[in-house]
Design a protein around this motif. Structure first.
Motif, PDB file in Angstrom:
ATOM      1  N   GLN A  38      14.392 -11.922  17.040  1.00 25.07           N
ATOM      2  CA  GLN A  38      14.544 -10.845  18.041  1.00 25.07           C
ATOM      3  C   GLN A  38      13.827 -11.214  19.339  1.00 25.07           C
ATOM      4  O   GLN A  38      14.338 -10.993  20.442  1.00 25.07           O
ATOM      5  CB  GLN A  38      13.954  -9.551  17.499  1.00 25.07           C
ATOM      6  CG  GLN A  38      14.899  -8.789  16.582  1.00 25.07           C
ATOM      7  CD  GLN A  38      14.262  -7.507  16.074  1.00 25.07           C
ATOM      8  OE1 GLN A  38      13.236  -7.074  16.561  1.00 25.07           O
ATOM      9  NE2 GLN A  38      14.866  -6.912  15.069  1.00 25.07           N
ATOM     10  N   THR A  39      12.630 -11.792  19.195  1.00 22.13           N
ATOM     11  CA  THR A  39      11.843 -12.209  20.370  1.00 22.13           C
ATOM     12  C   THR A  39      12.615 -13.242  21.182  1.00 22.13           C
ATOM     13  O   THR A  39      12.665 -13.166  22.414  1.00 22.13           O
ATOM     14  CB  THR A  39      10.496 -12.805  19.919  1.00 22.13           C
ATOM     15  OG1 THR A  39       9.902 -11.910  19.016  1.00 22.13           O
ATOM     16  CG2 THR A  39       9.571 -13.047  21.082  1.00 22.13           C
ATOM     17  N   LEU A  42      15.349 -11.603  23.104  1.00 25.22           N
ATOM     18  CA  LEU A  42      14.806 -10.865  24.251  1.00 25.22           C
ATOM     19  C   LEU A  42      14.366 -11.819  25.361  1.00 25.22           C
ATOM     20  O   LEU A  42      14.570 -11.547  26.547  1.00 25.22           O
ATOM     21  CB  LEU A  42      13.625  -9.997  23.801  1.00 25.22           C
ATOM     22  CG  LEU A  42      13.993  -8.752  23.002  1.00 25.22           C
ATOM     23  CD1 LEU A  42      12.758  -8.125  22.381  1.00 25.22           C
ATOM     24  CD2 LEU A  42      14.665  -7.719  23.892  1.00 25.22           C
ATOM     25  N   GLU A  43      13.782 -12.944  24.953  1.00 19.14           N
ATOM     26  CA  GLU A  43      13.358 -13.932  25.955  1.00 19.14           C
ATOM     27  C   GLU A  43      14.564 -14.513  26.708  1.00 19.14           C
ATOM     28  O   GLU A  43      14.486 -14.735  27.920  1.00 19.14           O
ATOM     29  CB  GLU A  43      12.563 -15.054  25.281  1.00 19.14           C
ATOM     30  CG  GLU A  43      11.116 -14.669  25.055  1.00 19.14           C
ATOM     31  CD  GLU A  43      10.341 -15.646  24.189  1.00 19.14           C
ATOM     32  OE1 GLU A  43       9.117 -15.487  24.104  1.00 19.14           O
ATOM     33  OE2 GLU A  43      10.971 -16.537  23.583  1.00 19.14           O
ATOM     34  N   LYS A  45      17.349 -12.890  27.193  1.00 14.86           N
ATOM     35  CA  LYS A  45      17.779 -11.815  28.099  1.00 14.86           C
ATOM     36  C   LYS A  45      16.909 -11.803  29.351  1.00 14.86           C
ATOM     37  O   LYS A  45      17.405 -11.616  30.472  1.00 14.86           O
ATOM     38  CB  LYS A  45      17.667 -10.462  27.388  1.00 14.86           C
ATOM     39  CG  LYS A  45      18.875 -10.105  26.551  1.00 14.86           C
ATOM     40  CD  LYS A  45      18.701  -8.719  25.966  1.00 14.86           C
ATOM     41  CE  LYS A  45      19.808  -8.385  25.004  1.00 14.86           C
ATOM     42  NZ  LYS A  45      19.573  -7.104  24.327  1.00 14.86           N
ATOM     43  N   ILE A  46      15.599 -11.969  29.155  1.00 12.73           N
ATOM     44  CA  ILE A  46      14.664 -11.964  30.293  1.00 12.73           C
ATOM     45  C   ILE A  46      14.976 -13.118  31.238  1.00 12.73           C
ATOM     46  O   ILE A  46      14.944 -12.954  32.463  1.00 12.73           O
ATOM     47  CB  ILE A  46      13.195 -12.015  29.800  1.00 12.73           C
ATOM     48  CG1 ILE A  46      12.812 -10.651  29.205  1.00 12.73           C
ATOM     49  CG2 ILE A  46      12.223 -12.382  30.907  1.00 12.73           C
ATOM     50  CD1 ILE A  46      11.500 -10.601  28.490  1.00 12.73           C
TER      51      ILE A  46
ATOM     52  N   SER B  68      14.266  -3.685  33.796  1.00 11.38           N
ATOM     53  CA  SER B  68      14.799  -4.235  32.546  1.00 11.38           C
ATOM     54  C   SER B  68      13.872  -5.311  31.991  1.00 11.38           C
ATOM     55  O   SER B  68      13.615  -5.350  30.776  1.00 11.38           O
ATOM     56  CB  SER B  68      16.183  -4.838  32.765  1.00 11.38           C
ATOM     57  OG  SER B  68      17.047  -3.868  33.248  1.00 11.38           O
ATOM     58  N   ILE B  69      13.362  -6.164  32.890  1.00 14.32           N
ATOM     59  CA  ILE B  69      12.441  -7.232  32.446  1.00 14.32           C
ATOM     60  C   ILE B  69      11.199  -6.608  31.813  1.00 14.32           C
ATOM     61  O   ILE B  69      10.776  -7.027  30.728  1.00 14.32           O
ATOM     62  CB  ILE B  69      12.061  -8.159  33.636  1.00 14.32           C
ATOM     63  CG1 ILE B  69      13.271  -9.026  34.043  1.00 14.32           C
ATOM     64  CG2 ILE B  69      10.880  -9.062  33.282  1.00 14.32           C
ATOM     65  CD1 ILE B  69      13.079  -9.840  35.296  1.00 14.32           C
ATOM     66  N   HIS B  72      12.078  -5.257  28.382  1.00 16.95           N
ATOM     67  CA  HIS B  72      12.220  -6.318  27.373  1.00 16.95           C
ATOM     68  C   HIS B  72      10.861  -6.928  27.011  1.00 16.95           C
ATOM     69  O   HIS B  72      10.616  -7.249  25.850  1.00 16.95           O
ATOM     70  CB  HIS B  72      13.175  -7.398  27.870  1.00 16.95           C
ATOM     71  CG  HIS B  72      14.605  -6.950  27.887  1.00 16.95           C
ATOM     72  ND1 HIS B  72      15.188  -6.273  26.838  1.00 16.95           N
ATOM     73  CD2 HIS B  72      15.568  -7.070  28.824  1.00 16.95           C
ATOM     74  CE1 HIS B  72      16.446  -5.997  27.144  1.00 16.95           C
ATOM     75  NE2 HIS B  72      16.692  -6.471  28.343  1.00 16.95           N
ATOM     76  N   ILE B  76       9.006  -7.242  23.449  1.00 19.97           N
ATOM     77  CA  ILE B  76       8.442  -8.488  22.899  1.00 19.97           C
ATOM     78  C   ILE B  76       6.996  -8.259  22.454  1.00 19.97           C
ATOM     79  O   ILE B  76       6.597  -8.708  21.371  1.00 19.97           O
ATOM     80  CB  ILE B  76       8.532  -9.636  23.939  1.00 19.97           C
ATOM     81  CG1 ILE B  76       9.996 -10.093  24.060  1.00 19.97           C
ATOM     82  CG2 ILE B  76       7.654 -10.818  23.549  1.00 19.97           C
ATOM     83  CD1 ILE B  76      10.247 -11.145  25.105  1.00 19.97           C
ATOM     84  N   ILE B  79       7.021  -6.456  19.216  1.00 20.09           N
ATOM     85  CA  ILE B  79       7.403  -7.362  18.121  1.00 20.09           C
ATOM     86  C   ILE B  79       6.219  -8.257  17.748  1.00 20.09           C
ATOM     87  O   ILE B  79       5.934  -8.456  16.566  1.00 20.09           O
ATOM     88  CB  ILE B  79       8.642  -8.204  18.515  1.00 20.09           C
ATOM     89  CG1 ILE B  79       9.890  -7.310  18.536  1.00 20.09           C
ATOM     90  CG2 ILE B  79       8.854  -9.359  17.557  1.00 20.09           C
ATOM     91  CD1 ILE B  79      11.120  -7.951  19.134  1.00 20.09           C
ATOM     92  N   HIS B  80       5.535  -8.768  18.773  1.00 19.81           N
ATOM     93  CA  HIS B  80       4.375  -9.628  18.497  1.00 19.81           C
ATOM     94  C   HIS B  80       3.287  -8.859  17.752  1.00 19.81           C
ATOM     95  O   HIS B  80       2.630  -9.417  16.867  1.00 19.81           O
ATOM     96  CB  HIS B  80       3.842 -10.210  19.799  1.00 19.81           C
ATOM     97  CG  HIS B  80       4.662 -11.381  20.280  1.00 19.81           C
ATOM     98  ND1 HIS B  80       4.530 -11.923  21.515  1.00 19.81           N
ATOM     99  CD2 HIS B  80       5.653 -12.084  19.680  1.00 19.81           C
ATOM    100  CE1 HIS B  80       5.375 -12.930  21.659  1.00 19.81           C
ATOM    101  NE2 HIS B  80       6.081 -13.028  20.561  1.00 19.81           N
TER     102      HIS B  80
END
Lengths: 107, 146
Positions: A38-39, A42-43, A45-46, B68-69, B72, B76, B79-80
């Motif tokens: 998932q990370t 997302l990365e 996407k970023i 958006s950044i 996201h 992250i 999640i971490h």
């Protein structure tokens, strides 16, 4: 082999605990892998968004440059206007007549 | 004494002729020139306004992208956090305690526990001593209900 099985049967509680522990460890590993996936998504996407942001910055810069160009063009127009007005001040009567004729000539 | 005047040379038939003095006609020409240049300036200013509008749209896009950044990146971070939590599921603790038999202080059990604690359950060993009884040890397994 039989000895091992007998030992495991004797130590059934330790075996159960070990199995549970292995299950939880594997479960955690699986969960971590999923989260890492998932990370990564997302990365990615970023990264795409940062690329878009960069493009947007370039567009804004070019628009700012266009604005500077327009301001310069307006300055030039004003300078031309000033020169024209000065010319009119020194224009002879025939020149004034010609101006009117040229401007309002019927075609 | 001369009198200078201007008039439009090309006129329609039966059209009235208006005579202007040189000073007035000079002023009229100046005004007309100013009017022509003003029209050009207005055109440029209209382009400039359109440019500003485009710039505003781009700034809004940029702001949305930044939002958006941030969103996201927050995801992250969450999640971490989850990964960190699941990476360190095991904690080791030692306990010393007293346990009574029912609600009486007669022959209480004194014990010490060494526990391996996972988020959902704990496992460990217990050593206990009791007056007038032999000491012993055993395994403790606990499930975290709430």
């Amino acid at each position: 082999m039989i000895k091992v099985l007998n030992y495991l049967r004797e130590q059934y509680l330790a075996v159960i605990i070990t199995v549970i522990w292995i299950f939880f460890t594997l479960h955690t590993q699986q969960k971590t892998a999923l989260l890492l996936e998932q990370t990564k998504k997302l990365e990615a996407k970023i990264l795409v968004l940062e690329e878009k942001d960069h493009e947007s910055s370039i567009i804004i810069d070019s628009l700012s440059r266009v604005d500077t160009l327009i301001v310069n063009r307006i300055k030039i127009i004003k300078e031309k206007e000033y020169v024209q007005i000065r010319i009119i001040d020194s224009l002879p009567v025939s020149g004034l007549q010609k101006y009117f004729t040229d401007r309002y000539s019927e075609k | 004494m001369g009198f200078k005047s201007t008039s439009q040379i090309v006129t329609q038939k039966n059209d009235s002729i208006v005579t202007l003095s040189e000073t007035v006609s000079r002023k009229v020409v100046s005004d007309l020139v100013r009017y022509d240049f003003a029209k050009n300036i207005i055109k440029e200013q209209e382009i400039r306004i359109k440019n500003y509008q485009n710039k505003e749209i781009e700034f809004k896009n940029k702001l949305d992208i930044k939002d958006s950044i941030i969103f996201h990146q927050k995801s992250i971070i969450d999640i971490h956090k989850d990964i960190i939590k699941s990476k360190n599921p095991l904690e080791i603790h030692g306990y010393v305690g007293v346990q009574s038999i029912q609600f009486k202080l007669v022959e209480p059990i004194l014990y010490t526990n060494l526990m391996f604690e996972f988020p959902k359950f704990s496992i460990g060993a217990q050593y206990y001593v009791q007056p007038n009884n032999p000491s012993g040890y055993g395994i403790v397994l606990e499930y975290n209900l709430f």
